[in-house]
Design a protein around this motif. Sequence first.
Motif, short mmCIF file in Angstrom:
data_model
loop_
_atom_site.label_atom_id
_atom_site.label_comp_id
_atom_site.label_asym_id
_atom_site.label_seq_id
_atom_site.Cartn_x
_atom_site.Cartn_y
_atom_site.Cartn_z
N CYS A 49 0.85 -1.19 0.00
CA CYS A 49 0.00 0.00 0.00
C CYS A 49 0.88 1.24 0.00
CB CYS A 49 -0.92 0.02 1.22
SG CYS A 49 -2.18 -1.27 1.19
N SER A 50 0.65 2.13 -0.95
CA SER A 50 1.43 3.36 -0.98
C SER A 50 0.98 4.29 0.14
CB SER A 50 1.28 4.05 -2.34
OG SER A 50 -0.09 4.27 -2.65
N GLY A 51 1.87 5.18 0.52
CA GLY A 51 1.56 6.14 1.58
C GLY A 51 1.80 5.59 2.97
N GLU A 52 2.44 4.41 3.08
CA GLU A 52 2.66 3.82 4.39
C GLU A 52 4.13 3.52 4.66
OE1 GLU A 52 0.07 0.52 5.11
OE2 GLU A 52 -1.71 1.58 4.41
N GLY A 53 5.00 4.02 3.78
CA GLY A 53 6.43 3.85 4.00
C GLY A 53 6.90 2.43 3.92
N LEU A 54 6.26 1.61 3.10
CA LEU A 54 6.59 0.18 3.02
C LEU A 54 7.69 -0.11 2.01
CD1 LEU A 54 2.96 -1.27 3.18
CD2 LEU A 54 4.62 -1.06 5.05
N VAL A 55 8.00 0.85 1.15
CA VAL A 55 9.09 0.71 0.18
C VAL A 55 9.91 1.98 0.23
CG1 VAL A 55 7.80 -0.84 -1.35
CG2 VAL A 55 7.64 1.63 -1.69
N PRO A 56 11.13 1.98 -0.29
CA PRO A 56 11.94 3.20 -0.30
C PRO A 56 11.21 4.36 -0.98
CG PRO A 56 13.30 1.31 -0.86
CD PRO A 56 11.89 0.82 -0.83
N GLU A 57 11.51 5.57 -0.53
CA GLU A 57 10.77 6.74 -1.01
C GLU A 57 10.91 6.93 -2.51
OE1 GLU A 57 10.34 11.52 0.09
OE2 GLU A 57 11.84 10.26 1.10
N GLY A 58 12.11 6.76 -3.06
CA GLY A 58 12.30 6.93 -4.50
C GLY A 58 11.52 5.92 -5.31
N PHE A 59 11.41 4.69 -4.79
CA PHE A 59 10.63 3.64 -5.44
C PHE A 59 9.17 4.05 -5.52
CE2 PHE A 59 8.39 -0.33 -5.84
CZ PHE A 59 9.25 -1.22 -6.48
N GLU A 60 8.60 4.49 -4.38
CA GLU A 60 7.18 4.83 -4.36
C GLU A 60 6.89 6.07 -5.20
OE1 GLU A 60 3.88 6.21 -1.08
OE2 GLU A 60 5.06 4.40 -0.69
N PHE A 119 15.99 3.47 4.85
CA PHE A 119 15.05 2.36 4.76
C PHE A 119 15.82 1.07 5.07
CE2 PHE A 119 12.30 -0.74 2.67
CZ PHE A 119 11.03 -0.26 3.01
N PRO A 120 15.17 0.06 5.67
CA PRO A 120 15.89 -1.19 5.95
C PRO A 120 16.63 -1.70 4.72
CG PRO A 120 13.72 -1.25 6.95
CD PRO A 120 13.77 0.02 6.15
N ARG A 121 17.93 -1.79 4.84
CA ARG A 121 18.80 -2.10 3.70
C ARG A 121 19.02 -3.60 3.57
NH1 ARG A 121 24.28 -2.02 3.96
NH2 ARG A 121 24.12 -0.90 5.95
N PRO A 122 18.78 -4.15 2.36
CA PRO A 122 19.07 -5.57 2.15
C PRO A 122 20.54 -5.86 2.46
CG PRO A 122 17.82 -4.67 0.30
CD PRO A 122 18.21 -3.52 1.15
N SER A 123 20.81 -7.04 2.94
CA SER A 123 22.16 -7.39 3.37
C SER A 123 23.18 -7.34 2.23
CB SER A 123 22.16 -8.80 3.99
OG SER A 123 21.68 -9.76 3.05
N ASN A 124 22.70 -7.56 1.01
CA ASN A 124 23.63 -7.57 -0.12
C ASN A 124 23.70 -6.23 -0.85
OD1 ASN A 124 21.01 -7.87 -0.97
ND2 ASN A 124 21.44 -9.44 -2.51
N VAL A 125 23.21 -5.15 -0.20
CA VAL A 125 23.32 -3.80 -0.75
C VAL A 125 24.28 -3.01 0.12
CG1 VAL A 125 22.11 -1.64 -1.22
CG2 VAL A 125 21.02 -3.81 -1.78
N PRO A 126 25.40 -2.53 -0.42
CA PRO A 126 26.36 -1.77 0.39
C PRO A 126 25.76 -0.45 0.88
CG PRO A 126 27.25 -2.28 -1.79
CD PRO A 126 25.82 -2.68 -1.82
#
Length: 622
Positions: free
Chosen positions: A325-336, A361-368
Amino acid sequence: MTANEDAAQEFEPKKKPPTEDEKRKKKITPGSLMKALIRPGGGDAGPSDGDQIIYHCTIRTLDGVLVESSRSDYGGKGTPIRHVLGKSKMLLGILEGIPTMLKGEVAMFKMKHQLHYGEDDCPITAPDGFPKEDELHFEIELIDFFKTKVVTDDLGVVKKVVREGKGWESPREPYEVKAWISAKTVTGKLIMSHTEGEPYLFTFGKSELPKGLEMAIGTMVREEKAVIYVTTQYLTESPLMPVIEEYDEVHFEVELVHFIQVRDMLGDGRLIKRRIRDGKGDFPMDCPLHDSLLRVHYKGTVLNEEKKVFYDTRVDNDGQPLEFCSGEGLVPEGFEMSVRLMLPGEIALVTCPPDYAYDKFPRPSNVPEGAHIQWEIELLSFETPKDWTGLDFKTIMNEAESIRNTGNKLFKQGKYELAKAKYEKLLREFNHINPQDDEEGKIFTDTRNLLHLNVAACYLKLGECKKCIETCNKVLDANPAHVKGLYRRGMAYMTAGDFEEAKADFKMMMKVDKSTESDATAALQKLKQKEQEVEKKARKQFKGLFDKKPGEIAEAKADDDEDQITSESQQKDEAHGDSDETNFEDSHEGPPETPRTRWFSLFWPSGRRLFESLGLNRCAIL
């Protein structure tokens, strides 16, 4: 005058003031302009305002002596004259005479001097040696006329639509555009052509076309075909063609084949969305601009030397799309931000800087850490929120409560801007709700007040005390005894350093509702503590100031033990929490942990005691 006449006069549409050309035409007197047909034209009607007219003109004296001509046979450049009726500055006789002609017609106009350059306040300057006081013959051939789009006010760029296009969107910076383009002189000589093989590809706004041509293409839509007339001042140098000084005007034939929407989302070139496959519908009306349930496939790539894919929904999610759902901060801001400007079925390539990707935003482990990201996103579908039109009051309030609870969840997660957006959206929707009885009216008013106080709490957490106070006033102006409104405003005053105002609100709480005494007492205790901290800080700051000679500045340094007291005080605040959170069931927030104080609030009103304790008069200091 009767009432009916008064009413008729009142609703009579106002007449438009006459144009400059209409004022000029009133100067024409009978016999001052005579027309003789030399060769008839074709068609049923002549040109009108807004039409571009293309014509040759030869001027002679009444006894046949040549004065000037646009034709090369009579010493002219051979370039037809191009004007736009109602826009161009023209001789009065030509302005009046040409609308009487048909396409291809040749006519002789006999004009007295006041209808050509001899006109008082003529908008066109006569050439040197022109017999402007003489009666003259103007032989005119109307070559063509058609409706045009005036691109520049000086008529240096004009567009003739040959074939209408599709849609309404036009290319703009930094769109990528494909077009068939050819250029000719006014006599039809070919200058350049990109009409075979692959269409000419260019990036809009990068000066890859002559300035005038790019301006006109910016008014076109997909599959539109047009002839664009560009004069020399707009024929700037570009990779498409060099500047050719010998041409005063160039005619471009353009067919806009396609363009790729490229959007600079932040305006600074850091977050770029590039559409690589069109979606269905019209942009932006059919985009999920509002909070929606979205389903997307995406592939994320780290933009480093390796360009490693760190997640792909088709591979890492068993082929299932991401649903959020958009508007709930569930994905990175640039993505939304990018998905909100996509159409169903569209595929876009998004290049995103770290601060709009995974830095916040919570960073995936394989993203520096600090990585720039590229997402390839396909918007499969989306569902918009339920339309409240036609719903009964109870259903609407249930829907509102569900959205408010989402806002509360975001608030507790520290996503104050997103929470505030949810509350404010509900308040806008409430402008269209009409309770039908007293019971519904009370529920509606209570819920609206609650939303205002939720918004105020967000402002307080964001450090915007003034806006928090203004929002609380929306509740307190209608109900000055609203306890939660008093508490919230008191907290905002305290955070802003306006201690007397805060004290008044907390005391009013106890006065109107005895059950809030414990909350108000705790708030007053905290207020007293903040006042003491500010006073200590002020004493340190001004310690020794009045013992110095003029021009000297005393340096105030914090003592270790006083710093320790302040630190312990803040820790106690954090440990005990806030009474608003624990005892006020409809609220979910407390004031920021660290108070902000303004310069003047150090001295007024609470700072007054500092001056008095020093035995000084305020006015003597200030």
